[in-house]
Design an enzyme around this catalytic site. Sequence first.
Site, PDB file in Angstrom:
ATOM      1  CE  LYS A 168      -1.481   2.788   3.160  1.00  0.00           C
ATOM      2  NZ  LYS A 168      -1.825   4.233   2.558  1.00  0.00           N
ATOM      3  N   GLY A 199      -5.180   2.804  -1.232  1.00  0.00           N
ATOM      4  CA  GLY A 199      -6.048   3.119   0.011  1.00  0.00           C
ATOM      5  C   GLY A 199      -5.308   3.987   1.380  1.00  0.00           C
ATOM      6  CD  GLU A 243      13.310   4.470   7.023  1.00  0.00           C
ATOM      7  OE1 GLU A 243      13.213   5.428   8.387  1.00  0.00           O
ATOM      8  OE2 GLU A 243      13.524   4.807   6.088  1.00  0.00           O
ATOM      9  CB  CYS A 277      13.541   9.639   7.131  1.00  0.00           C
ATOM     10  SG  CYS A 277      14.032   8.369   6.265  1.00  0.00           S
ATOM     11  CD  GLU A 377      11.041  13.413  10.812  1.00  0.00           C
ATOM     12  OE1 GLU A 377       9.250  12.443  10.514  1.00  0.00           O
ATOM     13  OE2 GLU A 377      11.525  12.362  10.333  1.00  0.00           O
TER      14      GLU A 377
HETATM   15  O1  TXE Z   1       3.071  10.410   7.462  1.00  0.00           O
HETATM   16  P1  TXE Z   1       1.973   9.284   7.597  1.00  0.00           P
HETATM   17  P2  TXE Z   1       2.515  11.094   6.887  1.00  0.00           P
HETATM   18  C1  TXE Z   1       6.654  11.759   9.026  1.00  0.00           C
HETATM   19  C2  TXE Z   1       6.758  13.516   8.669  1.00  0.00           C
HETATM   20  C3  TXE Z   1       5.789  13.976   8.059  1.00  0.00           C
HETATM   21  C4  TXE Z   1       5.061  13.215   9.085  1.00  0.00           C
HETATM   22  C5  TXE Z   1       3.742  12.983   8.617  1.00  0.00           C
HETATM   23  O2  TXE Z   1       7.894  14.263   9.803  1.00  0.00           O
HETATM   24  O3  TXE Z   1       5.405  15.384   8.177  1.00  0.00           O
HETATM   25  O4  TXE Z   1       5.477  11.924   9.623  1.00  0.00           O
HETATM   26  O5  TXE Z   1       3.607  12.495   7.148  1.00  0.00           O
HETATM   27  C6  TXE Z   1       0.406   4.707   6.003  1.00  0.00           C
HETATM   28  N1  TXE Z   1      -1.896   1.922  10.247  1.00  0.00           N
HETATM   29  N2  TXE Z   1       7.565  11.320   7.974  1.00  0.00           N
HETATM   30  O6  TXE Z   1       1.211  11.992   7.455  1.00  0.00           O
HETATM   31  O7  TXE Z   1       0.511   9.605   7.834  1.00  0.00           O
HETATM   32  C7  TXE Z   1       0.227   5.609   5.025  1.00  0.00           C
HETATM   33  O8  TXE Z   1      -1.301   5.473   4.570  1.00  0.00           O
HETATM   34  C8  TXE Z   1      -1.849   1.887   8.582  1.00  0.00           C
HETATM   35  C9  TXE Z   1       8.205  10.096   8.071  1.00  0.00           C
HETATM   36  O9  TXE Z   1       1.719  11.392   5.087  1.00  0.00           O
HETATM   37  O10 TXE Z   1       2.319   7.787   8.801  1.00  0.00           O
HETATM   38  C10 TXE Z   1       0.790   5.842   3.924  1.00  0.00           C
HETATM   39  O11 TXE Z   1       1.208   4.736   3.879  1.00  0.00           O
HETATM   40  N3  TXE Z   1      -0.910   2.410   8.029  1.00  0.00           N
HETATM   41  C11 TXE Z   1       8.563   9.093   6.812  1.00  0.00           C
HETATM   42  C12 TXE Z   1       1.760   6.108   5.133  1.00  0.00           C
HETATM   43  O12 TXE Z   1       1.484   5.122   6.688  1.00  0.00           O
HETATM   44  C13 TXE Z   1      -1.046   4.047   8.145  1.00  0.00           C
HETATM   45  C14 TXE Z   1       8.235   9.251   5.893  1.00  0.00           C
HETATM   46  C15 TXE Z   1       2.564   6.885   6.387  1.00  0.00           C
HETATM   47  O13 TXE Z   1       2.173   8.202   6.093  1.00  0.00           O
HETATM   48  C16 TXE Z   1      -1.649   4.560   9.317  1.00  0.00           C
HETATM   49  C17 TXE Z   1       6.926   9.751   5.984  1.00  0.00           C
HETATM   50  C18 TXE Z   1      -2.361   3.491  10.023  1.00  0.00           C
HETATM   51  N4  TXE Z   1      -3.092   3.601  11.600  1.00  0.00           N
HETATM   52  C19 TXE Z   1       6.257  10.564   6.826  1.00  0.00           C
HETATM   53  N5  TXE Z   1      -1.981   5.346   9.057  1.00  0.00           N
HETATM   54  C20 TXE Z   1      10.093   8.756   6.732  1.00  0.00           C
HETATM   55  N6  TXE Z   1      10.570   8.058   8.074  1.00  0.00           N
HETATM   56  O14 TXE Z   1      10.870   8.441   5.960  1.00  0.00           O
HETATM   57  C21 TXE Z   1      -1.402   5.846   7.988  1.00  0.00           C
HETATM   58  N7  TXE Z   1      -0.729   5.068   7.505  1.00  0.00           N
END
Ligand code: TXE
Length: 483
Positions: A168, A199, A243, A277, A377
């Site tokens: 996903k 999704g 990660e 990250c 972050e």
């Molecule tokens: O991340 P999300 P977002 C951090 C970065 C950014 C913040 C928010 O600080 O500002 O996160 O970004 C899925 N169960 N990083 O809101 O929500 C979601 O659909 C299962 C750091 O976009 O964490 C997507 O596929 N899955 C990071 C993925 O998680 C879930 C990279 C990332 O979305 C879920 C991205 C749940 N309950 C953001 N909730 C890095 N480590 O590099 C969300 N997702």
Amino acid sequence: MKLYPHLFIDGAWTAPVEPRYIDVIDPTTEEAIASVAMGGAADVDKAVAAARAAFADFSNSTIEERIRLIDRIISSYEKRVDKFSEVIAREAGIPRASRAQVYGPIQHMQVARDLLRSYRFVSRLGHAIVRREPIGVCALISPWNWPIQTKVIKLIYGLAAGCTMVAKPSENSPLSSLLLTEVLDEAGVPKGVFNLVNGSGREVGQAMSSHPGVDMVSFTGSTGAGRVVGATAAATVKRVSLELGGKSANLVLPDADLEKAARWNIQRCFFNTGQSCHAPSRLLVHASQVEQILPFLVDEASQFRLGNPLDTATTMGPTVSARQFETIQHHIQGGIDEGARLICGGVGRPEGLTRGYFVKPTVFAEVDPKMKIATEEIFGPVLAVIPYENQDHAIAIANGSIYGLGGYVFTSNRAQGYEVAKELRAGRISFNGAATDSLAPMGGYKQSGIGRSMGVFGLEEYLETKSVYGFQEEAETLPVIHG
Ligand code: TXE
């Protein structure tokens, strides 16, 4: 506007059980460029069933077969590099000039393939045969900041191990994953081995993490969502590989080449519009040298060319979404309100850009380690310069974070640099800006994650371990682990 009505389940492009569409917004124009069908829990059920059914055969595929499969995936991917670069420029605002985003995945695939040639799946310890076997069905949940690379690293090591999977992508960047699915289909990934369910995190991501038919979840995203995924997966005792976020520190020791350290830090921190990250978003400088380093930071920050990511001259695109734009603005205003000294950048769009989620490259000095801009972050082009009194103080500041993903040290003294590297509580440290290696493990200490990706450590995330007794004669013909 193009319509993408399908998920990919059991080797076929399939409409979701209850189709719902979301618009994909181009962050440069703020306009919808595509409408993509989102799946739900019922689609996850179908995809997991397909992956379970495919596991029996695929887990028994030979190493040679998997090597040939990865070779075909690489060829099929290479034919589409220009397309990938255009798609991620449009869905995520990543400049076409960013070769790492599209060429990096090829290197990761090659490393995984080559590892298969030497990895010992069967070996001996004492009088036991120790077998490393594919863990099963894997749920792969990926983010938008490195939309293809994060997905490729997960799926290629999963395939190398002999696992089957349901993937996903982020809701912000589904188009590149649809293109990647085309690559896998063309390369002849067997039916059911790879399934794609677009999704939301809350619905599809949760259905994947809680599904009793899934053996492992590999997640890259925010620490907040990672905690939820880990807690959900615990109910069925799945392996979890996370990660997550970071707030990495760069320790510039007093004998370092200040200009080199400053320019490198800006490039590494603001690259990808700060949406990485491992970004060194805290720059730790000796209190007596702060005024000396600031002009280099400002000058380097002014070198970025902000604009349309489709233009190859652009070196900084917009942030991915209106939400990310607002979050970053909030952090910049917060830094000002908390009393940090704004050196360049600030709130609002950069001059000359009237639309798009563009952010001004921003540097703060006189940042206290307790301020939010030093602890949270931000995931944007925002750097916090923090003064320190001595080396122990600098190490304490660097380690005084809930995160522990990356760390950096600049000094002309190699021995001292190595001592600092040992002290930092983080999973990947780089000395004087040294480049990283895709053979070596990547992952976080503390709340930056669980597990490691890439190379042999990455492969082993997708393997179970079995000891077999009673075959001493056969065991003696095998190489000893750690022998
Ligand atoms: O991340 P999300 P977002 C951090 C970065 C950014 C913040 C928010 O600080 O500002 O996160 O970004 C899925 N169960 N990083 O809101 O929500 C979601 O659909 C299962 C750091 O976009 O964490 C997507 O596929 N899955 C990071 C993925 O998680 C879930 C990279 C990332 O979305 C879920 C991205 C749940 N309950 C953001 N909730 C890095 N480590 O590099 C969300 N997702």
